[in-house]
Design a protein around this motif. Structure first.
Motif, mmCIF file in Angstrom:
data_model
loop_
_atom_site.group_PDB
_atom_site.id
_atom_site.type_symbol
_atom_site.label_atom_id
_atom_site.label_comp_id
_atom_site.label_asym_id
_atom_site.label_seq_id
_atom_site.Cartn_x
_atom_site.Cartn_y
_atom_site.Cartn_z
ATOM 1 N N ALA A 139 0.941 -1.306 -0.052
ATOM 2 C CA ALA A 139 0.110 -0.052 -0.011
ATOM 3 C C ALA A 139 0.898 1.158 -0.039
ATOM 4 O O ALA A 139 0.432 2.457 -0.359
ATOM 5 C CB ALA A 139 -0.879 0.158 1.047
ATOM 6 N N TRP A 140 2.321 1.145 0.542
ATOM 7 C CA TRP A 140 2.980 2.325 0.299
ATOM 8 C C TRP A 140 3.652 2.666 -1.036
ATOM 9 O O TRP A 140 4.047 3.922 -1.021
ATOM 10 C CB TRP A 140 4.269 1.984 1.470
ATOM 11 N N LYS A 141 3.407 2.038 -1.920
ATOM 12 C CA LYS A 141 3.945 2.243 -3.172
ATOM 13 C C LYS A 141 3.061 3.426 -3.927
ATOM 14 O O LYS A 141 1.690 3.217 -3.738
ATOM 15 C CB LYS A 141 3.907 0.946 -4.127
ATOM 16 N N ASN A 142 3.586 4.153 -4.501
ATOM 17 C CA ASN A 142 2.737 5.341 -5.112
ATOM 18 C C ASN A 142 2.840 4.916 -6.803
ATOM 19 O O ASN A 142 3.439 5.414 -7.607
ATOM 20 C CB ASN A 142 3.594 6.722 -5.204
ATOM 21 N N TYR A 143 1.924 3.952 -7.117
ATOM 22 C CA TYR A 143 1.646 3.571 -8.460
ATOM 23 C C TYR A 143 1.280 4.716 -9.290
ATOM 24 O O TYR A 143 1.785 4.594 -10.503
ATOM 25 C CB TYR A 143 0.599 2.482 -8.421
ATOM 26 N N ALA A 144 0.603 5.648 -8.965
ATOM 27 C CA ALA A 144 0.057 6.626 -9.787
ATOM 28 C C ALA A 144 1.396 7.567 -10.351
ATOM 29 O O ALA A 144 1.641 7.582 -11.487
ATOM 30 C CB ALA A 144 -0.718 7.792 -8.975
ATOM 31 N N ARG A 145 2.241 7.875 -9.370
ATOM 32 C CA ARG A 145 3.502 8.492 -9.617
ATOM 33 C C ARG A 145 4.496 7.756 -10.596
ATOM 34 O O ARG A 145 4.769 8.320 -11.668
ATOM 35 C CB ARG A 145 4.052 8.970 -8.436
ATOM 36 N N GLU A 146 4.538 6.409 -10.214
ATOM 37 C CA GLU A 146 5.256 5.326 -11.096
ATOM 38 C C GLU A 146 4.754 5.432 -12.517
ATOM 39 O O GLU A 146 5.575 5.596 -13.636
ATOM 40 C CB GLU A 146 5.540 4.241 -10.654
ATOM 41 N N ALA A 147 3.334 5.481 -12.699
ATOM 42 C CA ALA A 147 2.797 5.318 -13.959
ATOM 43 C C ALA A 147 2.991 6.641 -14.697
ATOM 44 O O ALA A 147 3.426 6.686 -16.113
ATOM 45 C CB ALA A 147 1.402 5.061 -13.944
ATOM 46 N N ARG A 148 2.958 7.928 -14.150
ATOM 47 C CA ARG A 148 3.297 9.123 -14.690
ATOM 48 C C ARG A 148 4.689 9.068 -15.226
ATOM 49 O O ARG A 148 4.944 9.685 -16.411
ATOM 50 C CB ARG A 148 2.932 10.348 -13.732
ATOM 51 N N ARG A 149 5.808 8.681 -14.529
ATOM 52 C CA ARG A 149 7.201 8.501 -15.038
ATOM 53 C C ARG A 149 7.277 7.675 -16.409
ATOM 54 O O ARG A 149 7.798 7.874 -17.236
ATOM 55 C CB ARG A 149 8.057 8.063 -13.940
ATOM 56 N N VAL A 150 6.487 6.402 -16.111
ATOM 57 C CA VAL A 150 6.418 5.427 -17.426
ATOM 58 C C VAL A 150 6.018 6.297 -18.662
ATOM 59 O O VAL A 150 6.634 6.291 -19.728
ATOM 60 C CB VAL A 150 5.605 4.170 -16.906
ATOM 61 N N ARG A 151 4.821 6.809 -18.388
ATOM 62 C CA ARG A 151 4.422 7.664 -19.456
ATOM 63 C C ARG A 151 5.522 8.647 -20.184
ATOM 64 O O ARG A 151 5.573 8.692 -21.240
ATOM 65 C CB ARG A 151 2.935 8.448 -19.045
#
Ligand SMILES: C[S@@+](CC[C@H](N)C(=O)[O-])C[C@H]1O[C@@H](n2cnc3c(N)ncnc32)[C@H](O)[C@@H]1O
Length: 271
Positions: free
Chosen positions: A27-39
């Motif tokens: 739950a601590w992972k910021n998937y939204a931020r990682e996805a923005r970086r992937v984009r």
């Protein structure tokens, strides 16, 4: 996939029992931020107008939930229970149950991502090279492969016990493991204790992952025909970093044209 167990509660399949608590543990992972970086990476390094993305070892579909807003996405994972969670999270997305080393899809992608160190599960150097070649086979000209590597051999510490607590007071989760190294692999026997209304569940999952130096990754990317770039900065998790492989557009097109010419020569003159 059903998880068979021995009498000590050992699950033969990693990510079988874990699927039910995976999202709470991470739950601590910021998937939204990682996805923005992937984009941003796909837009910068991928082919113009990149829109087809394959998430290999997609797990419970957290990255896909965000990436699906910008790309046409497909998820792939070897664990049926993880995919069941992913399908519930993003019902519109297509998922494939397959191994990253051997999957075969009839379509090609502008970007293939393999995040959160899932690549380590290929275990051996030969398997890493076959897996990268398999990714490259599924890329469009100019396409990119983005890999978040597992810990480097020099950074994997052994002999210490790791303890983590997750979840909520109503749904507590405890994880404890001892890290070992065998040859070029990291072995983590993870003990899980999960409190439910029906009692405390205990199971053990064995995570056996290859420890590869950066140069081993680089060689695997290059052998697959990809230009290797170690992206600057720490990446998503600790100091693991991010590795990118770029399929040269012109080279790929030339090879494709040569293949087509060779095929038409072998067929002989057309009527
Ligand atoms: C650490 S989880 C990462 C999941 C997801 N990418 C994330 O960031 O949350 C590792 C995933 O790799 C999958 N996996 C392990 N070995 C695999 C293989 N050989 N082929 C495909 N998936 C695999 C597991 O089922 C699990 O879902």
């Amino acid at each position: 996939m059903t998880g068979r167990r021995d009498r000590a509660g050992k699950s033969e399949n990693t990510y079988h029992d874990l699927a039910g608590v995976y999202d709470a543990v991470y739950a601590w992972k910021n998937y939204a931020r990682e996805a923005r970086r992937v984009r941003a990476i796909v837009r910068r390094f991928g082919p113009p107008g990149a829109h087809r993305v394959l998430d290999v070892a997609c797990g419970t579909g957290h990255h896909l939930e965000h990436l699906a807003r910008w790309f046409d996405v497909v998820g792939l994972d070897s664990s049926g229970p993880m995919l069941r969670v992913a399908r519930k999270r993003v019902p519109r997305v297509r998922f494939v149950e397959a191994r990253m080393e051997t999957f075969r899809l009839s379509e090609r992608f502008d970007a293939i991502i393999c995040l959160f160190s899932s690549i380590g599960y290929v275990r051996s150097r030969g398997s890493l090279e076959r897996t990268l070649a398999n990714f490259a086979r599924h890329l469009r000209p100019g396409g990119v492969v983005l890999v978040e590597p597992w810990i480097r051999p020099s950074e994997f510490l052994t002999g210490s016990t790791h303890l983590g607590t997750y979840g909520t007071p109503q749904f507590p989760i405890v994880r404890m493991h001892l890290s070992e190294r065998r040859g070029g692999r990291s072995i983590m026997e993870m003990h899980y204790l999960v409190g439910t209304k029906g009692g405390v569940r205990h199971w053990v999952e064995r995570h056996d992952m290859g420890l590869f130096a950066r140069n081993v990754y680089r060689v695997a990317f290059v052998k697959a025909g990809l230009r290797f770039i170690a992206l600057p900065g720490p990446g998503f998790t600790g100091t693991r970093g991010l590795y990118l492989g770029v399929m040269p557009r012109a080279e790929r097109a030339r090879r494709g044209a040569r293949g087509i010419r060779a095929r038409s020569r072998s067929r002989g003159p057309r009527p």
